[in-house]
Design an enzyme around this catalytic site. Structure first.
Site, mmCIF file in Angstrom:
data_model
loop_
_atom_site.group_PDB
_atom_site.id
_atom_site.type_symbol
_atom_site.label_atom_id
_atom_site.label_comp_id
_atom_site.label_asym_id
_atom_site.label_seq_id
_atom_site.Cartn_x
_atom_site.Cartn_y
_atom_site.Cartn_z
ATOM 1 N N TYR A 1 7.343 -9.865 6.501
ATOM 2 C CA TYR A 1 7.064 -8.457 6.797
ATOM 3 C C TYR A 1 7.458 -8.149 8.236
ATOM 4 O O TYR A 1 7.515 -9.041 9.094
ATOM 5 C CB TYR A 1 5.572 -8.145 6.618
ATOM 6 C CG TYR A 1 5.114 -8.037 5.190
ATOM 7 C CD1 TYR A 1 5.036 -6.793 4.555
ATOM 8 C CD2 TYR A 1 4.743 -9.169 4.474
ATOM 9 C CE1 TYR A 1 4.602 -6.699 3.241
ATOM 10 C CE2 TYR A 1 4.308 -9.073 3.153
ATOM 11 C CZ TYR A 1 4.242 -7.840 2.549
ATOM 12 O OH TYR A 1 3.822 -7.736 1.244
ATOM 13 N N ASP B 1 0.830 -1.197 0.000
ATOM 14 C CA ASP B 1 0.000 0.000 0.000
ATOM 15 C C ASP B 1 0.865 1.248 0.000
ATOM 16 O O ASP B 1 2.042 1.207 0.400
ATOM 17 C CB ASP B 1 -0.902 0.021 1.240
ATOM 18 C CG ASP B 1 -1.860 -1.163 1.279
ATOM 19 O OD1 ASP B 1 -2.321 -1.571 0.204
ATOM 20 O OD2 ASP B 1 -2.131 -1.659 2.380
#
Length: 213
Positions: free
Chosen positions: A79, A26
């Site tokens: 992540y 994003d």
């Protein structure tokens, strides 16, 4: 990032280049271990970096086997979400970690991370309006680590859904703040509705840290 690298490759190779990225992020999310692929000859990292903006840098460039696809050939991605847990904000961590001046019990964060390992239904952790058709994900590793006031949530899974890590963090912070019990977090992993999970943590604390093939 993708557009910047495609533009730099196009200038060097003298043609339009389509880049495949291993993990889409994003706007506002960082990447320290992104992997990209394209069809054509290898362009040295130094040459690309000379044409890239200051906030995008290529660490290594190498030839790959014929047909290699950075996205489809990946078997796992990792992540990290960084949280600054203290009352005072930091000028250095602004835009790089979520500032969290609220109550937080680290042991509860650890309990949530332990519950994530394995295969679960993450419907509660992605927007209801989605292109996903499969909501189960295999989490291979998950943990919270602490370095003074800086906390980091580290997770590796086969694939991730949109906003998944950020909703996980937002929900775990609710547990750590005493706003929901750990048992409720575990219940969400069995396929609850999105409205039952916590808020979506802001993007600036999240980093794509690695891709495995």
């Amino acid at each position: 990032m993708q557009e910047a690298v495609e533009t730099a490759l196009g200038r060097i190779l003298g043609r339009e280049v389509g880049l495949v990225v291993a993990g889409r992020t994003d706007r506002g999310v960082h990447a320290t271990g992104q992997v990209c692929s394209y069809d054509g000859e290898v362009v040295r990292a130094e040459g690309l970096n000379a044409l890239l903006p200051a906030d995008v840098a290529v660490l290594r460039s190498a030839a790959a086997p014929d047909g290699f696809d950075a996205r489809r050939d990946a078997v796992a991605r990792s992540y990290r979400y960084r949280v600054l847990a203290r009352r005072e904000r930091s000028a250095f961590e602004a835009g790089r970690a979520l500032w969290w001046p609220h109550r937080l019990e680290f042991g509860l964060l650890e309990a949530c991370a332990a519950a994530l390992v394995g295969t679960h239904d993450f419907t509660a952790f992605t927007p209801t309006e989605t292109y996903h058709v499969r909501f189960e994900r295999d989490v291979r590793a998950a943990r919270w680590v602490r370095d003074g006031d800086l906390l980091a949530f580290e997770i590796e899974a086969d694939t991730f859904m949109r906003h998944m890590n950020r909703v996980l963090v937002g929900t775990m912070l609710q547990v750590a703040g005493g706003r929901r019990p750990p048992e409720d977090f575990e219940r969400l992993l069995r396929g609850a509705h999105r409205r039952e999970a916590g808020p979506t943590a802001p993007p600036h604390g999240l980093y794509l840290t690695g891709v495995r093939y």
